[in-house]
Write a protein that holds these residues in place. Structure first.
Motif, PDB file in Angstrom:
ATOM      1  N   VAL A   1       0.561  -0.910  13.032  1.00  0.00           N
ATOM      2  CA  VAL A   1      -0.613  -1.099  12.364  1.00  0.00           C
ATOM      3  C   VAL A   1      -0.850  -2.604  12.331  1.00  0.00           C
ATOM      4  O   VAL A   1       0.349  -3.598  12.467  1.00  0.00           O
ATOM      5  CB  VAL A   1      -1.037  -0.386  11.164  1.00  0.00           C
ATOM      6  N   ALA A   2      -1.969  -3.327  12.098  1.00  0.00           N
ATOM      7  CA  ALA A   2      -2.169  -4.668  11.845  1.00  0.00           C
ATOM      8  C   ALA A   2      -2.310  -4.836  10.266  1.00  0.00           C
ATOM      9  O   ALA A   2      -3.037  -3.834   9.708  1.00  0.00           O
ATOM     10  CB  ALA A   2      -3.305  -5.414  12.756  1.00  0.00           C
TER      11      ALA A   2
ATOM     12  N   ILE B   1      -9.900   1.540   9.775  1.00  0.00           N
ATOM     13  CA  ILE B   1      -9.230   1.122   8.555  1.00  0.00           C
ATOM     14  C   ILE B   1      -8.596   2.116   8.039  1.00  0.00           C
ATOM     15  O   ILE B   1      -9.038   3.227   7.644  1.00  0.00           O
ATOM     16  CB  ILE B   1     -10.362   0.483   7.919  1.00  0.00           C
ATOM     17  N   TYR B   2      -7.234   1.946   7.684  1.00  0.00           N
ATOM     18  CA  TYR B   2      -6.402   2.746   7.006  1.00  0.00           C
ATOM     19  C   TYR B   2      -5.934   2.760   5.431  1.00  0.00           C
ATOM     20  O   TYR B   2      -5.940   3.561   4.994  1.00  0.00           O
ATOM     21  CB  TYR B   2      -4.863   2.902   7.665  1.00  0.00           C
ATOM     22  N   TRP B   3      -6.345   1.440   5.029  1.00  0.00           N
ATOM     23  CA  TRP B   3      -6.110   1.216   3.614  1.00  0.00           C
ATOM     24  C   TRP B   3      -6.684  -0.099   3.257  1.00  0.00           C
ATOM     25  O   TRP B   3      -6.307  -1.102   4.125  1.00  0.00           O
ATOM     26  CB  TRP B   3      -4.607   1.409   3.279  1.00  0.00           C
TER      27      TRP B   3
ATOM     28  N   VAL C   1      -5.235  -2.852   6.063  1.00  0.00           N
ATOM     29  CA  VAL C   1      -4.541  -2.186   6.958  1.00  0.00           C
ATOM     30  C   VAL C   1      -5.576  -1.668   8.215  1.00  0.00           C
ATOM     31  O   VAL C   1      -6.257  -0.689   7.843  1.00  0.00           O
ATOM     32  CB  VAL C   1      -3.279  -0.976   6.438  1.00  0.00           C
ATOM     33  N   MET C   2      -5.243  -1.875   9.390  1.00  0.00           N
ATOM     34  CA  MET C   2      -5.898  -1.605  10.530  1.00  0.00           C
ATOM     35  C   MET C   2      -5.487  -1.188  11.746  1.00  0.00           C
ATOM     36  O   MET C   2      -4.113  -1.432  11.744  1.00  0.00           O
ATOM     37  CB  MET C   2      -7.252  -2.583  10.617  1.00  0.00           C
TER      38      MET C   2
ATOM     39  N   GLY D   1       0.712  -1.195  -0.004  1.00  0.00           N
ATOM     40  CA  GLY D   1      -0.060  -0.109   0.065  1.00  0.00           C
ATOM     41  C   GLY D   1       0.896   1.133  -0.211  1.00  0.00           C
ATOM     42  O   GLY D   1       0.450   2.304   0.533  1.00  0.00           O
ATOM     43  N   ASN D   2       2.100   1.434  -0.721  1.00  0.00           N
ATOM     44  CA  ASN D   2       2.999   2.281  -0.852  1.00  0.00           C
ATOM     45  C   ASN D   2       3.646   2.768   0.456  1.00  0.00           C
ATOM     46  O   ASN D   2       4.794   3.032   0.212  1.00  0.00           O
ATOM     47  CB  ASN D   2       2.092   3.469  -1.411  1.00  0.00           C
ATOM     48  N   HIS D   3       2.923   2.852   1.724  1.00  0.00           N
ATOM     49  CA  HIS D   3       3.748   3.292   2.819  1.00  0.00           C
ATOM     50  C   HIS D   3       3.573   2.491   4.039  1.00  0.00           C
ATOM     51  O   HIS D   3       3.694   2.988   5.300  1.00  0.00           O
ATOM     52  CB  HIS D   3       3.474   4.794   3.055  1.00  0.00           C
ATOM     53  N   TYR D   4       2.984   1.033   4.062  1.00  0.00           N
ATOM     54  CA  TYR D   4       3.083   0.332   5.071  1.00  0.00           C
ATOM     55  C   TYR D   4       4.088  -0.692   5.004  1.00  0.00           C
ATOM     56  O   TYR D   4       4.191  -1.514   4.210  1.00  0.00           O
ATOM     57  CB  TYR D   4       1.776  -0.264   5.207  1.00  0.00           C
TER      58      TYR D   4
END
Length: 314
Positions: free
Chosen positions: A56-57, A89-91, A102-103, A25-28
């Motif tokens: 993050v998870a 939820i981030y992504w 991503v959460m 996701g580019n930045h995780y």
């Protein structure tokens, strides 16, 4: 999603493709694998663009998997829309051959905490948990969502040392379903002959009998969970032996039907027996009266004059 609720030794389906420092996701950035959930593998990661870097998870499943559930889970988190008691939820998206969600990284699950307390929660803690979970399910049902997988492993505390460390979070919506059709606005139809969905220890009697689930089944499963906590993890239908899983589920349902509620809840506040009776009395299309239910447990809590509001694990 928790670091603690997943066995580090679980065998993952994704192999070793996700190594430390891989970026999704580019930045995780992936830090380490935590274990396997119901429908995918879960990793601890960090957001590389947040300041400071936030842990993050990261939940990952193959896009080719016929049982892929992450999009379904993401859909429900989007309906919930960052409500307290549910992970943010981030992504969500596809990365290479995988679906990725991503959460928030959360704390221990309720079953692990229960075991750490030697399967003994005080009445004070159980009432507090009851009120939190009734709040969560009232909100879910207000969003036309039935959860269909009540079990303590799916209820996570916040991370230790964070402001939400004693907040119960509901995770894992892979088995959830909308009970109101978003196009027609109509309630799903009553059906029989359905396969079992959920966890047998807690599921409703109607679910055992193959009836389509609705709000009443979530509430009955919650009542079974509360009784499980009150009885220190010992239910009349626990530990039943059978040659097949189908036969064991049948036996569990049979014992639930034949165990009188007064016997099941003997020695505990009547509010819990009343909750179980009420949930079993509801019709398929009925909406639970959460305000009246919660008012009874608030009154019980106040009547007990507990010295403080601390939970047992504190």
């Amino acid at each position: 999603m928790s670091a603690e609720d997943l066995g580090a030794g679980s065998s993952g389906r994704l192999g070793q493709e996700f190594r430390t420092n891989a970026i999704v996701g580019n930045h995780y950035r992936i830090i380490k694998r935590l274990g396997s959930g119901s429908f995918g593998d879960i990793y601890m990661g960090e957001n590389l663009v947040s300041n400071p870097k936030m842990q993050v998870a990261i939940k990952i499943e193959p896009t080719c998997d016929k049982a892929a559930q992450l999009y379904n889970e993401f859909k429900f988190y989007r309906l919930i829309n960052e409500k307290q008691g549910f992970p943010n939820i981030y992504w969500f998206g596809q990365w290479d051959k995988y679906n990725v969600l991503v959460m928030d990284l959360l704390g221990k699950n309720l079953e692990d905490v229960f075991e750490a307390c030697e399967l003994k929660f005080s009445l004070k803690t159980i009432i507090q948990l009851t009120l939190q979970l009734l709040d969560r399910f009232e909100f879910l049902h207000s969003k036309s969502i039935i959860y269909r997988d009540v079990k303590p492993e799916n209820f996570l505390l916040g991370r230790a040392g964070f402001p939400n460390q004693n907040t119960i979070h509901i995770v894992d919506f892979g088995l959830s379903k909308e009970f109101i059709d978003p196009i027609t606005g109509k309630h799903i139809s009553y059906r029989t002959g359905k396969s079992l969905t959920g966890t047998a220890r807690y599921m409703s009697i109607n679910t055992h009998q193959g009836v389509e689930q609705s709000r009443r089944d979530d509430l009955e499963a919650l009542a079974h969970l509360f009784v499980y906590l009150l009885r220190q993890g010992k239910l009349p239908w626990s530990g039943l032996k059978a040659p097949t899983l189908k036969e064991r589920y049948r036996k569990i349902g049979e014992v639930k039907v034949n165990t009188p509620i007064d016997e099941l809840c003997a020695g505990f506040p009547e509010e819990y027996a009343n909750l179980l009776r009420y949930s079993r009395s509801l019709g398929f299309y009925d909406a639970p009266d959460y305000e009246t239910i919660k008012a009874g447990f608030v009154e019980l809590y106040n009547k007990m004059n507990f010295e403080d509001d601390k939970y047992d694990w504190e």
